[in-house]
Design a protein around this motif. Structure first.
Motif, PDB file in Angstrom:
ATOM      1  N   ARG A  28       0.836  -1.206   0.000  1.00 50.32           N
ATOM      2  CA  ARG A  28       0.000   0.000   0.000  1.00 50.32           C
ATOM      3  C   ARG A  28       0.870   1.255   0.000  1.00 50.32           C
ATOM      4  N   ASN A  31       5.467   4.128  -3.167  1.00 46.06           N
ATOM      5  CA  ASN A  31       5.195   5.421  -3.790  1.00 46.06           C
ATOM      6  C   ASN A  31       6.224   5.659  -4.894  1.00 46.06           C
ATOM      7  N   LEU A  36       0.593   1.548 -11.956  1.00 46.13           N
ATOM      8  CA  LEU A  36      -0.617   1.154 -12.681  1.00 46.13           C
ATOM      9  C   LEU A  36      -1.445   0.118 -11.921  1.00 46.13           C
ATOM     10  N   GLY A  37      -1.529   0.287 -10.625  1.00 42.74           N
ATOM     11  CA  GLY A  37      -2.390  -0.567  -9.812  1.00 42.74           C
ATOM     12  C   GLY A  37      -1.843  -1.945  -9.506  1.00 42.74           C
ATOM     13  N   THR A  40      -1.810  -2.574  -5.840  1.00 37.17           N
ATOM     14  CA  THR A  40      -3.176  -2.680  -5.327  1.00 37.17           C
ATOM     15  C   THR A  40      -3.780  -4.031  -5.678  1.00 37.17           C
ATOM     16  N   GLU A  62     -10.308  -0.732  -7.293  1.00 34.69           N
ATOM     17  CA  GLU A  62      -9.319   0.338  -7.184  1.00 34.69           C
ATOM     18  C   GLU A  62      -8.147   0.092  -8.126  1.00 34.69           C
ATOM     19  N   ALA A  63      -7.686  -1.148  -8.215  1.00 34.75           N
ATOM     20  CA  ALA A  63      -6.576  -1.479  -9.113  1.00 34.75           C
ATOM     21  C   ALA A  63      -6.949  -1.182 -10.565  1.00 34.75           C
ATOM     22  N   GLN A  66      -6.821   2.418 -11.225  1.00 38.30           N
ATOM     23  CA  GLN A  66      -5.436   2.892 -11.274  1.00 38.30           C
ATOM     24  C   GLN A  66      -4.723   2.483 -12.550  1.00 38.30           C
ATOM     25  N   GLY A  67      -5.403   1.716 -13.399  1.00 43.08           N
ATOM     26  CA  GLY A  67      -4.823   1.347 -14.684  1.00 43.08           C
ATOM     27  C   GLY A  67      -4.317  -0.075 -14.778  1.00 43.08           C
ATOM     28  N   SER A  68      -4.655  -0.908 -13.812  1.00 43.83           N
ATOM     29  CA  SER A  68      -4.188  -2.290 -13.838  1.00 43.83           C
ATOM     30  C   SER A  68      -4.750  -3.044 -15.040  1.00 43.83           C
TER      31      SER A  68
END
Length: 97
Positions: A28, A31, A36-37, A40, A62-63, A66-68
């Protein structure tokens, strides 16, 4: 990151809940750009293995946000087996567009 994800999944499968949660927390807190997830999605897999279905589903969504690219893996990911019967998970499997 993948090594940590695998270690978290192994810990969850072995019932080492604290270790799994600690690794999920590390995932989590990553950073850096261009995740891209991916971190996550690992957290979702760990949560599913720990039996935390609502959290796992939220993390999958959420992933994706985020672009997963995890959508193509949802059909075969054994770590997410506990989510298969949930309508929110099944909705993800329906082709769109």
């Amino acid at each position: 990151m993948d090594y940590a994800g695998y270690l978290g999944a192994i810990a969850a499968r072995q019932g080492r809940r604290e270790d799994a949660r600690q690794i999920a927390g590390w995932l989590r807190d990553i950073n850096r750009p261009y995740l891209l997830g991916a971190n996550t999605y690992w957290r979702a897999r760990i949560a599913a293995l720990l039996g935390e279905k609502d959290s796992a589903l939220d993390l999958v969504h959420e992933a994706i946000a985020q672009g997963s690219d995890c959508l193509f893996r949802l059909h075969s990911d054994v770590d997410l087996e506990s989510l298969r019967r949930d309508p929110r998970f099944q909705e993800l499997l329906i082709p769109k567009g």
